[in-house]
Write an enzyme that holds these catalytic residues in place. Structure first.
Site, PDB file in Angstrom:
ATOM      1  N   SER A 121      38.677  34.310  36.513  1.00 14.50           N
ATOM      2  CA  SER A 121      39.472  35.417  35.982  1.00 14.50           C
ATOM      3  C   SER A 121      40.405  35.920  37.064  1.00 14.50           C
ATOM      4  CB  SER A 121      38.555  36.561  35.528  1.00 14.50           C
ATOM      5  OG  SER A 121      39.305  37.738  35.261  1.00 14.50           O
ATOM      6  N   TYR A 149      31.979  42.678  36.760  1.00 11.17           N
ATOM      7  CA  TYR A 149      32.696  41.520  36.221  1.00 11.17           C
ATOM      8  C   TYR A 149      33.496  40.825  37.316  1.00 11.17           C
ATOM      9  CZ  TYR A 149      35.714  38.786  33.121  1.00 11.17           C
ATOM     10  OH  TYR A 149      36.391  37.758  32.501  1.00 11.17           O
TER      11      TYR A 149
END
Length: 254
Positions: free
Chosen positions: A138, A151
């Site tokens: 990501s 995250y």
């Protein structure tokens, strides 16, 4: 170009969103596709739709955080040529607003889940005398995103695992790369917005869209197209790299 004929691909989290788009495209390009998802119902829905398009696809219910389940699933599938580590969960919170239980849950799925699938896949790659791995990282691993502590931490680990695996198995003809999307419009995003920003859905959707300099979110099909290239023979000289696909987020958001 970009044919996956005679290739067997495993896609975790392939029942929806980016994973489903990858599964659909890979089947279209000739791969035998195996979708692994926590919920068999979701995986089977994807299988039915892909079969209508003429794809050769199978579904498997499996919790990627459970190593015994993962090993059993991969052994049942047998020798593979492609692994897409796509399964993952999101979390909102800074370090002091992230409970230990939430942190552990994100690590279990987003880090240990990737490790488990890598661990189970390597013996199957050896049976095929090589293969390709794509780990879904990501932009959160590249830049600081507000309220995404757990995250971001997990995706940073995924990127590091990608480099490690690429180096360790290059002599065994196993390539390993990662893809780092910015925000991609999926049903998950719609559910995330409605859950966390009730009553402000349209406003938040526009705000999240405009956070990419290109002015919109990505599309699952766009991520799938990049995954297809990286898994094809045409990308045979590429390993140990991360590919941001972010509408300019990393480089132009200054």
């Amino acid at each position: 170009m970009f044919s996956l004929q005679n290739k067997k691909a495993v896609i975790t989290g392939g029942g929806s969103g980016i994973g489903r788009a990858i599964a659909t495209l890979f089947a279209k390009q000739g791969a035998e596709v195996h979708i692994i998802d926590l919920r068999l119902e979701s995986a089977q829905e994807a299988v039915e739709d892909i079969k209508k398009l003429g794809g050769n696809v199978f579904s498997h219910a499996c919790n990627v955080a459970n190593q015994k389940e993962v090993i059993a699933t991969f052994e049942a599938i047998g020798n593979i040529h492609i692994l897409i580590n796509n399964a993952g969960i999101a979390h909102v919170g800074k370090v002091d607003t992230t409970p230990e239980s939430d942190f552990d849950r994100v690590m279990e799925v987003n880090v240990k889940g990737v490790y488990n699938c890598l661990f189970a896949a390597i013996p199957q790659f050896r049976l095929s005398r090589g293969g390709v791995i794509i780990n879904m990282a990501s932009i959160a691993a590249w830049v600081g995103i507000p309220d995404r502590f757990a995250y971001s931490t997990a995706k940073g680990a995924v990127m590091a695992m990608t480099l490690s695996v690429a180096k360790d198995y290059i002599k065994e003809n196993i390539r390993c790369n990662s893809i780092s999307p910015a925000r991609v419009h999926t049903p998950f995003v719609d559910g995330f917005i409605s859950k966390n920003y009730a009553g402000k859905e349209a406003e938040m959707f526009e705000k999240l869209s405009q956070s990419q300099p290109i002015g919109r979110m990505g599309k699952p099909d766009e991520i799938a197209a990049l995954a297809l290239y990286l898994c094809s023979d045409e990308a045979g000289f590429i390993t140990g790299s991360d590919y941001p696909i972010d509408g300019g987020f990393i480089k132009l958001n200054n």
